[in-house]
Design a protein around this motif. Structure first.
Motif, PDB file in Angstrom:
ATOM      1  N   LEU A  87       7.871  32.072  64.616  1.00 19.70           N
ATOM      2  CA  LEU A  87       8.999  32.159  63.687  1.00 19.70           C
ATOM      3  C   LEU A  87       8.492  32.463  62.276  1.00 19.70           C
ATOM      4  CD1 LEU A  87      11.991  29.636  63.546  1.00 19.70           C
ATOM      5  CD2 LEU A  87      10.971  30.563  61.477  1.00 19.70           C
ATOM      6  N   ASP A  88       7.498  31.696  61.831  1.00 22.06           N
ATOM      7  CA  ASP A  88       6.913  31.916  60.504  1.00 22.06           C
ATOM      8  C   ASP A  88       6.286  33.301  60.399  1.00 22.06           C
ATOM      9  OD1 ASP A  88       7.600  29.451  59.436  1.00 22.06           O
ATOM     10  OD2 ASP A  88       5.660  28.528  59.843  1.00 22.06           O
ATOM     11  N   LEU A  89       5.579  33.703  61.442  1.00 22.03           N
ATOM     12  CA  LEU A  89       4.893  35.000  61.430  1.00 22.03           C
ATOM     13  C   LEU A  89       5.892  36.140  61.247  1.00 22.03           C
ATOM     14  CD1 LEU A  89       2.259  36.641  61.825  1.00 22.03           C
ATOM     15  CD2 LEU A  89       2.761  36.628  64.287  1.00 22.03           C
ATOM     16  N   ILE A  90       7.013  36.072  61.952  1.00 20.99           N
ATOM     17  CA  ILE A  90       8.034  37.116  61.828  1.00 20.99           C
ATOM     18  C   ILE A  90       8.553  37.176  60.394  1.00 20.99           C
ATOM     19  CG2 ILE A  90      10.358  37.808  62.540  1.00 20.99           C
ATOM     20  CD1 ILE A  90       9.685  36.570  65.302  1.00 20.99           C
ATOM     21  N   GLY A  91       8.800  36.012  59.798  1.00 20.73           N
ATOM     22  CA  GLY A  91       9.271  35.981  58.420  1.00 20.73           C
ATOM     23  C   GLY A  91       8.271  36.583  57.457  1.00 20.73           C
ATOM     24  N   ASP A  92       6.998  36.274  57.647  1.00 24.15           N
ATOM     25  CA  ASP A  92       5.966  36.804  56.752  1.00 24.15           C
ATOM     26  C   ASP A  92       5.718  38.293  56.985  1.00 24.15           C
ATOM     27  OD1 ASP A  92       5.686  34.319  55.561  1.00 24.15           O
ATOM     28  OD2 ASP A  92       4.068  33.699  56.908  1.00 24.15           O
ATOM     29  N   LEU A  93       5.737  38.731  58.243  1.00 24.37           N
ATOM     30  CA  LEU A  93       5.563  40.154  58.525  1.00 24.37           C
ATOM     31  C   LEU A  93       6.732  40.978  57.995  1.00 24.37           C
ATOM     32  CD1 LEU A  93       4.155  40.154  62.184  1.00 24.37           C
ATOM     33  CD2 LEU A  93       2.891  40.543  60.068  1.00 24.37           C
TER      34      LEU A  93
ATOM     35  N   LYS B 273      -4.593  30.154  64.800  1.00 27.14           N
ATOM     36  CA  LYS B 273      -4.813  29.164  63.747  1.00 27.14           C
ATOM     37  C   LYS B 273      -4.534  29.743  62.361  1.00 27.14           C
ATOM     38  CE  LYS B 273      -8.352  26.380  64.135  1.00 27.14           C
ATOM     39  NZ  LYS B 273      -9.715  25.838  64.342  1.00 27.14           N
ATOM     40  N   GLY B 274      -3.520  30.568  62.295  1.00 35.77           N
ATOM     41  CA  GLY B 274      -3.164  31.184  61.032  1.00 35.77           C
ATOM     42  C   GLY B 274      -2.210  30.328  60.218  1.00 35.77           C
ATOM     43  N   GLY B 275      -1.784  30.865  59.119  1.00 37.05           N
ATOM     44  CA  GLY B 275      -0.828  30.221  58.231  1.00 37.05           C
ATOM     45  C   GLY B 275      -0.245  31.273  57.321  1.00 37.05           C
ATOM     46  N   HIS B 276       0.619  30.841  56.398  1.00 34.30           N
ATOM     47  CA  HIS B 276       1.307  31.807  55.549  1.00 34.30           C
ATOM     48  C   HIS B 276       0.340  32.660  54.735  1.00 34.30           C
ATOM     49  CE1 HIS B 276       5.137  30.178  56.663  1.00 34.30           C
ATOM     50  NE2 HIS B 276       4.797  28.973  56.266  1.00 34.30           N
ATOM     51  N   ALA B 277      -0.721  32.066  54.231  1.00 32.31           N
ATOM     52  CA  ALA B 277      -1.666  32.826  53.405  1.00 32.31           C
ATOM     53  C   ALA B 277      -2.345  33.924  54.215  1.00 32.31           C
ATOM     54  CB  ALA B 277      -2.707  31.888  52.805  1.00 32.31           C
ATOM     55  N   LEU B 278      -2.758  33.599  55.434  1.00 31.80           N
ATOM     56  CA  LEU B 278      -3.430  34.603  56.266  1.00 31.80           C
ATOM     57  C   LEU B 278      -2.433  35.660  56.738  1.00 31.80           C
ATOM     58  CD1 LEU B 278      -6.343  35.048  57.165  1.00 31.80           C
ATOM     59  CD2 LEU B 278      -5.751  34.036  59.372  1.00 31.80           C
ATOM     60  N   HIS B 279      -1.209  35.242  57.069  1.00 32.38           N
ATOM     61  CA  HIS B 279      -0.170  36.216  57.422  1.00 32.38           C
ATOM     62  C   HIS B 279       0.017  37.215  56.283  1.00 32.38           C
ATOM     63  CE1 HIS B 279       1.937  32.876  60.029  1.00 32.38           C
ATOM     64  NE2 HIS B 279       0.772  33.274  60.535  1.00 32.38           N
ATOM     65  N   ALA B 280       0.100  36.692  55.049  1.00 28.39           N
ATOM     66  CA  ALA B 280       0.312  37.561  53.889  1.00 28.39           C
ATOM     67  C   ALA B 280      -0.875  38.491  53.677  1.00 28.39           C
ATOM     68  CB  ALA B 280       0.568  36.718  52.638  1.00 28.39           C
ATOM     69  N   ASP B 281      -2.087  37.994  53.899  1.00 31.15           N
ATOM     70  CA  ASP B 281      -3.269  38.845  53.771  1.00 31.15           C
ATOM     71  C   ASP B 281      -3.213  40.013  54.762  1.00 31.15           C
ATOM     72  OD1 ASP B 281      -4.335  37.352  51.733  1.00 31.15           O
ATOM     73  OD2 ASP B 281      -5.728  36.228  52.998  1.00 31.15           O
TER      74      ASP B 281
END
Length: 318
Positions: free
Chosen positions: A273-279, A299-307
């Motif tokens: 869910l978070d990944l879709i929002g960040d992508l 083992k990602g998170g918002h910062a890595l998704h944004a990167d």
């Protein structure tokens, strides 16, 4: 505006027709609740918008922040924050996830703090956390309905999708987000919480991604945290609005403190869910944000998704 003037392809990304027209929400939707990190009450209004305007946050018509990676803060722990000038809006990921998955390509988003006594309050907004999932957003969108978006001349516009041409990845220590070319969008996520046995190691994969599969398998999955880390997060000024009603909490020694879970692998589904929002921050001009690829995160998170999104974005500038 022509495609060549609006979207730039690269060796990594090619913009191609998705086979559908750009859409917007049929009527205004209003949702209120408490911010997870600020603890403040706020109200969000979703408004219909014309084709090629994309999704953006509007603050009393004084500032507009596109839901774009260009405006994503790099030092925003445990949530995704967009900022411009003296305005910022936090915890946008669940709302943007729902908008991307339900194909609301164009939308004006207004966020109002119900307490704006000071200048700081006026500048710092947070999207309400609701029950910790995207379910209420999806339900509100479904109730309002969707329509084809048109431009100022009354013309519709096809939605373009970013197709991945070659593998791309970003990593930090043993965490990574990678993508490989695929004819369809496929999302796979892995998490590993060895200190919290009730969570442990989980993997979940979703394909195809459409509004039906998202609503049934992803939207209702709630944000989660480790009980033993709560005090540390409080000391960082985070989760001031966190309760057992807007997150699932797991203790390393006692397991889940507020069962039952909605899915056995609810934490892993929430990461998708978070990944879709960040992508979705890769979206531009009302076109699709999710890359047409098999995206695999561990083992990602918002910062890595944004990167990862910045990596895609940078490829279009070279």
């Amino acid at each position: 505006m022509t495609l060549s003037g609006a979207l730039k392809s690269s060796s990594i990304i090619s913009w191609k027709s998705s086979g559908r027209l750009q859409q917007t929400i049929r009527r205004c939707v209003e949702v209120s609740g408490k911010g997870l990190h600020s603890g403040k009450e706020s109200t969000v209004k979703l408004w219909p918008e014309m084709a090629q305007q994309g999704r953006y946050f509007d603050f009393h018509s004084k500032c507009s922040i596109p839901a774009s990676i260009d405006f994503a803060q790099q030092n925003s722990p445990l949530c995704t924050t967009l900022s411009a000038d003296r305005f910022k809006v936090r915890t946008v990921e669940h709302l943007l996830s729902a908008l991307e998955a339900t194909r609301i390509d164009n939308c004006k988003i207004q966020v109002f703090n119900n307490d704006i006594d000071s200048k700081e309050d006026y500048c710092d907004f947070e999207v309400p956390i609701l029950d910790g999932s995207a379910q209420q957003w999806v339900e509100a969108i479904e109730k309002a309905g969707l329509v084809v978006a048109v431009d100022e001349s009354g013309n519709s516009c096809e939605t373009m999708a970013p197709y991945l041409n070659e593998p791309v990845y970003v990593c930090k220590n043993d965490s990574f987000v990678a993508a490989i070319p695929s004819p369809n969008v496929r999302l796979t996520y892995g998490i590993d919480f060895s200190k919290a046995c009730a969570i442990g190691c989980q993997w979940f994969s979703l394909a195809p991604l459409d509004d039906s599969s998202y609503a049934k398998q992803i939207a209702s999955s709630r944000t989660f945290c480790i009980y033993e880390e709560v005090e540390q997060m409080h000391s960082m000024g985070l989760i001031k609005g966190g309760t057992l009603e807007n997150a699932i909490v797991c203790s390393a020694s006692k397991g889940w403190l507020n069962p039952p879970l909605r899915f056995p692998d609810e934490p892993c589904r929430h990461k998708i869910l978070d990944l879709i929002g960040d992508l979705s921050l890769f979206a531009r001009l009302g076109n699709q944000g999710l890359p047409v690829a098999h995206v695999i995160a561990y083992k990602g998170g918002h910062a890595l998704h944004a990167d990862f999104v910045r990596r895609l974005n940078d490829s279009l500038k070279n």
